[in-house]
Design an enzyme around this catalytic site. Structure first.
Site, PDB file in Angstrom:
ATOM      1  N   ARG A 101       0.828  -1.209   0.000  1.00 29.79           N
ATOM      2  CA  ARG A 101       0.000   0.000   0.000  1.00 29.79           C
ATOM      3  C   ARG A 101       0.868   1.267   0.000  1.00 29.79           C
ATOM      4  O   ARG A 101       0.577   2.249  -0.676  1.00 29.79           O
ATOM      5  CB  ARG A 101      -0.901  -0.008   1.241  1.00 29.79           C
ATOM      6  CG  ARG A 101      -1.944   1.072   1.296  1.00 29.79           C
ATOM      7  CD  ARG A 101      -3.077   0.868   0.306  1.00 29.79           C
ATOM      8  NE  ARG A 101      -2.906   1.659  -0.889  1.00 29.79           N
ATOM      9  CZ  ARG A 101      -3.331   1.306  -2.089  1.00 29.79           C
ATOM     10  NH1 ARG A 101      -3.957   0.167  -2.270  1.00 29.79           N
ATOM     11  NH2 ARG A 101      -3.121   2.072  -3.129  1.00 29.79           N
TER      12      ARG A 101
ATOM     13  N   ASP B 169       2.452  39.026 -10.775  1.00 28.68           N
ATOM     14  CA  ASP B 169       1.446  38.333  -9.976  1.00 28.68           C
ATOM     15  C   ASP B 169       0.046  38.848 -10.246  1.00 28.68           C
ATOM     16  O   ASP B 169      -0.236  40.047 -10.085  1.00 28.68           O
ATOM     17  CB  ASP B 169       1.788  38.508  -8.489  1.00 28.68           C
ATOM     18  CG  ASP B 169       1.006  37.540  -7.636  1.00 28.68           C
ATOM     19  OD1 ASP B 169       0.835  36.382  -8.056  1.00 28.68           O
ATOM     20  OD2 ASP B 169       0.555  37.945  -6.542  1.00 28.68           O
TER      21      ASP B 169
ATOM     22  N   GLU C  19       8.290  39.970  -6.462  1.00 26.14           N
ATOM     23  CA  GLU C  19       6.892  39.835  -6.869  1.00 26.14           C
ATOM     24  C   GLU C  19       6.308  41.228  -7.094  1.00 26.14           C
ATOM     25  O   GLU C  19       6.357  42.072  -6.194  1.00 26.14           O
ATOM     26  CB  GLU C  19       6.134  39.115  -5.741  1.00 26.14           C
ATOM     27  CG  GLU C  19       4.685  38.833  -6.030  1.00 26.14           C
ATOM     28  CD  GLU C  19       4.014  38.169  -4.829  1.00 26.14           C
ATOM     29  OE1 GLU C  19       4.489  37.103  -4.376  1.00 26.14           O
ATOM     30  OE2 GLU C  19       3.026  38.733  -4.319  1.00 26.14           O
TER      31      GLU C  19
ATOM     32  N   LYS D 185       3.843  25.002  -2.707  1.00 23.09           N
ATOM     33  CA  LYS D 185       2.538  24.493  -2.242  1.00 23.09           C
ATOM     34  C   LYS D 185       2.478  22.973  -2.378  1.00 23.09           C
ATOM     35  O   LYS D 185       1.582  22.419  -3.034  1.00 23.09           O
ATOM     36  CB  LYS D 185       1.415  25.178  -3.034  1.00 23.09           C
ATOM     37  CG  LYS D 185       1.395  26.692  -2.808  1.00 23.09           C
ATOM     38  CD  LYS D 185       0.296  27.394  -3.572  1.00 23.09           C
ATOM     39  CE  LYS D 185       0.360  28.903  -3.284  1.00 23.09           C
ATOM     40  NZ  LYS D 185      -0.633  29.679  -4.051  1.00 23.09           N
TER      41      LYS D 185
ATOM     42  N   LYS E 279       8.518  39.407  -1.433  1.00 16.85           N
ATOM     43  CA  LYS E 279       7.086  39.636  -1.571  1.00 16.85           C
ATOM     44  C   LYS E 279       6.704  40.947  -0.890  1.00 16.85           C
ATOM     45  O   LYS E 279       7.538  41.632  -0.288  1.00 16.85           O
ATOM     46  CB  LYS E 279       6.311  38.475  -0.952  1.00 16.85           C
ATOM     47  CG  LYS E 279       6.606  37.134  -1.616  1.00 16.85           C
ATOM     48  CD  LYS E 279       5.608  36.074  -1.164  1.00 16.85           C
ATOM     49  CE  LYS E 279       5.928  34.759  -1.860  1.00 16.85           C
ATOM     50  NZ  LYS E 279       4.941  33.712  -1.535  1.00 16.85           N
TER      51      LYS E 279
END
Lengths: 277, 277, 277, 277, 277, 277
Positions: free
Chosen positions: F98, F216, F195, F133, F165
């Site tokens: 598994r 962005d 950014e 992410k 940022k």
């Protein structure tokens, strides 16, 4: 014995705590490259348990060590039996010797005692089972020793069995509410066991659909009445200082399991030596 | 009890193995936020050991638990004594309960037995000492329990004491060569102990300057002769199935220490309960 | 070199901190399956130490790497000597290269310096010994390098030697009380060392039965008087900025050991390269 | 200093290796509950580095210890300056003392040396940078010490910078192919550095678009020609036994960075003591 | 959420992998001591899960961070809802930000999807349950998210449930022999589940006393026949690409549980942001 | 795939969480010594990723397992393709099954999706890149899957790339001051990315010498203007819910990279089975 992370961890910890910064005696005296042969011998009768652990201890230290077992876990041996032979670099074997014996003697001690108790019940269908009263760090191995000796395992830890005790009943309000909460919130793959102390509680647990009923600290008479009431609708477990009882008498009340903390909370090591030629 | 990484590790392992993926019973039944109060009670007479370990177990789980001990490690308590009280979140306390008791009962069991044996020698200058025959993972704690019970510690592990056994002697060629190698190669901060089996070896060890001589498996008569020969020029240690001997008789041979593996290789847990109100 | 958990840990940490998320240069440029051969070469004269560590570094990364040493720890090599050869997958060897050299150069640097100092004392019976002033994480290896270079080890850590300093004496009330407490409470397998600063303290330590007396920051004259007073009844250790002294002069005061923090607190790496063909 | 898992690990390892099974001297002699006050003092001039590490060492052992620093990392102190005070339980402070000093002295030693070298370049725009030749386990801290001393950091490890060396060039076929592969396969967030040994290679690296060119083992004359050719189109780094050079002369060739392995591969601890009242 | 060692481990690993050697951007730009305030906002509708995990992430980094949740796990929030506020040292919060969101978004995504599916069954007694098809390292948390969303948990891992599949049946010889072996060898606290593919197997499993019968890849018609045959004598579980079925139709066959691997093997993160003021 | 400590850790954690105290089903039913053969089969079309991880999973459990892959990471397979075969001890293979699939299916799912998106851009020079992410614990593997699928990696974590940022800009006072601080304090081996949200910021970032400019949440029109202004003086990255855009249209604005969190924050496992004969 399957691969298991808990076993890996306790072996690593046992080696670390015994090794410290190194085996100063062997290091200082035994010339590099010296080899030894030795044999593990039973110095009393018993049931062997821990052969694979001993192998893993030495493998962890030095993969070139040869360890040849002559019996398997669960074998009953008489005094004087050679259990296994070992050969390889002296520095590695002497470093692992004490750790290996510490595992082997304790696990064999547990298996030996369990075998004796299980033997008393051999003509009944009642099983001796263990508890969570195990030595810190040794849970998986000690329960394996109980099984090796012919006992059965109860739940391994808090996550693989539901055991509703007094406290949980109080928090829920009643036995039936506690069982209802467990059925709703816990995985359905687990059975629900309830600890009861009298026949009223037996009935309440039964009505609420308990899968296992633990008869805690009941006298034999009450226990027999309980099993009669339950009549196979739930498994039954006798509990409470069972090491002080005649297990055959307990079994005759008709319980399915007798659980005994003393199997693992009080241990007498089996006498096993490692002698070098 | 000082900060100690071995203790941290065995506590972490004990909690992990008992917790598994979580206490499914408490989780399913006890409402979040429920609090409990409980007390640890001695159910038999004994010497308490492990109070700080219990504290650390609960601290590791949940720093908001209040644990209030009423006695200290080494205190002798009678049956029925309340050892400590605990209060806080039920989910945390119920998760730690069994682990805490598993430590406390074993360590108190060791301290209790050691105290009994040390008591037999109280009018002599001979000390009961432990060995490396400890439970895997529990070395530091079990030796602490021996000390708490009034025994003395022998070396903690392979790195903090030189103990020359049969094997080392064979590898070196003779007792004197083994001692010479140890003196040359090992840190001078360590004493050199030699295991001997007869009076010839006693003399050889003495001549070579051994600091400690272990009299292994000697009868009492020979042991007495050995201590007479040694006459304070080295410390002496009696060894070999000492749990089967009358310790006072052994002490009367004049040995400084009696080492006993059974102090830690065979353990009877002290009966201590945790009851909730 | 014996199996040792501290060495395993520092090697694992060293690899982890140098590898990060992977060797992006090699990964991006060197085709998968590319193999390399290389050799470790001494770029200056010195005493080699760390051959086994280098082997373990590469073994940890990739068991298929071939590492063939041409000398052993403790060998003195001249400039240009090929110390070892290595061959295998480029991706693995390039990943381990810097870590392996970081160990080998530092340990060889320590061994080389120790050998030089030990050489100055070669016609005396006085030994150069190390201290606990080692690099964090490198204790066992740095002490091994001192021994490899011909020095002796002092205690490895706080648990394998008793060293009574000013603070302990103040806490106990006097040197003799401190020694008495140590004898009563510590394992008898350990020698008791006391740090003293003047001849009065020497006498007090002797009277109390110290096994080792550390003569701290004494001038040579006082040191000589101390060894005359002690006269073999205890081992003696000269201490205090010994890297600024003429060791032969110190040795002539008759001390058994000269301890020097600078052996490990200040390190000059030996120049060793790994070149690929 | 930010939270960092590598720092946590090396502190844990340093404490474990120094503690062993416990501080037997303090344990045996200093009464439980004894408190001490002490101060860290600079015994020579230098740049302090490691204040937060010292704090974390003691916090790890015992959160009730009070540690009060009087200066911050990067402060230049004169001989005799009190750097910090500490108070709390003797057992905890004595257990952490040596480990704390071992960190503080080494890191301050690195910062002090870096500050001296950076000072030589203060009127130029050239920066001293470190390398990966750090002590195993100490990478993050040693690079932090270089930065604290006024140097700049080069890449931290194999994953956060592309540095194309001889080997990579051979594997790729040419400098331009190696750069092309890196640009295609590696994250674009990383600059591409190439190690070159002559002016032809400088031109090839420039043409292929290298972001940084390392001038390895060039004489000053060639280096100056290289920077003239490059003319700001790439950053330049001088490398190769720079500890044996006059850094100001190297800087005058116009290079942006001078990297020096000796900043961390050879360390002289700053003399700092911890004295108790 | 109870203390849990698996959760501790995945949080530690997540922080380590995202932190590397430190947040170089914040370190280089944000002045030491800078503080920030921020808020977690739902950017779409969903069921929140992971509030306690977020808290533990920041606690692990820096205990002085204030994290104030405005909702609890299981709360359904609309787009724009402020879920929690956070304030403290910028360096710590910016280091933990991404890790916290990575947990929160995934767990909320799972809870949201489970809630939607459980809602479809709200008028039936059938439950949606999870499987072992979870993301490596996230088992305990992902199963917690399923429960938070209104699903039920199936077994957590290989040790807390018996699930007899094709392979086990082949190895044992038949379904009945497999069940017999499980009943004999496994703890009685666990239910025995058997995976079947047709009605013959259903009957065999029932006869052998299976506690749970998994109806694997059956069409709805056969499934309905199976539940009719079983008639409450065992729990029933529908299995096999259930994410492609109409769950209400499956539930109408009368099964107790519908297990769906897609609950955790395929995940759509809920959109949640952390914005600073 | 190179040796990597993060991969080792997530594999160990995944095995531990799935194994618990052992595979009770296999243990109870499958006779010791039973062997099995099985094959991994693609049940849908996709790009395979994780072959080496699967190998390492089984190697970790039991080195005697034979695992024979028939394709390599990055191979595109059609439905029904046999990916690999496996044979060995049933107990070991069933324990790892598994976990192996959980890795293989997720990584292949990511590679498959990335390949599809990268294919849309195949006639442009724009690359699809990942973000931070990723699933906790899976960072290195998930980024490897993106690369395997034909994407490029953005920075791996907070330490190997500078990404300025909004917050950093505020803390520094302006974009130019933030860039200046980064250039001064961060390693020069790292590029500086900023950014920006509008064309003014584009100009400010350009003037300050940003190496990469992240556009962005700009509309396509503004984005195209931005790339025109930048004109190759910095790399450009389009960011902001890119999974909802037509990537080819975004690419036509002339950006170098399109970063997409959804590549790893939302995952659809590829359907792969392991069947035994």
């Amino acid at each position: 014995m399957q691969p298991n992370t808990y076993i890996d961890q306790i072996i690593a910890l046992a080696l670390a705590e015994d090794m410290g910064t190194g085996d100063i005696t062997t290091n200082s005296i035994v010339p590099a490259g010296t080899k030894v042969n030795g044999s593990f011998k039973a110095k009393e009768e018993g049931v062997i348990c821990g052969i694979e652990v001993v192998k893993q201890v030495f493998d962890t230290l030095d993969k070139s060590i040869n360890f040849t077992p002559f019996c398997r876990d669960g074998d009953k041996v008489s005094k004087g039996t050679i259990i296994a032979e070992i050969s390889g670099m002296a520095a590695s074997i002497l470093t692992g010797e004490r750790v290996a014996l510490n595992f082997l003697q304790r696990l064999s001690g547990i298996a030996t005692r369990t075998a004796k108790l299980a033997g008393q019940l051999s003509e009944t269908s009642t099983k001796v089972v263990d508890t969570r009263k195990t030595t810190p760090g040794m849970r998986v191995l000690e329960k394996y020793a109980v099984k090796t000796g012919g006992g059965q395992n109860h739940r391994m830890n808090l996550s693989d069995g539901i055991l509703i005790k007094d406290n949980h009943i109080k928090a829920a309000g009643s036995i039936s509410r506690a069982i209802e909460a467990a059925r709703k919130n816990a995985p359905r793959t687990l059975k629900i066991e309830v600890e009861v102390e009298n026949l009223d509680q037996v009935n309440e647990a039964l009505d609420a659909g308990a899968d296992i009923i633990m008869l805690d600290n009941m006298d034999l008479n009450t226990m027999a009445k309980a099993t009669t009431i339950i009549d196979g609708r739930a498994l039954t477990e006798a509990s409470g200082n069972m090491e002080q009882k005649d297990l055959l008498e307990v079994a005759r009340t008709g319980v399915d399991m007798i659980s005994m903390g003393a199997l693992t909370h009080s241990i007498k090591a089996m006498d096993i030596s490692l002698k070098f030629e």
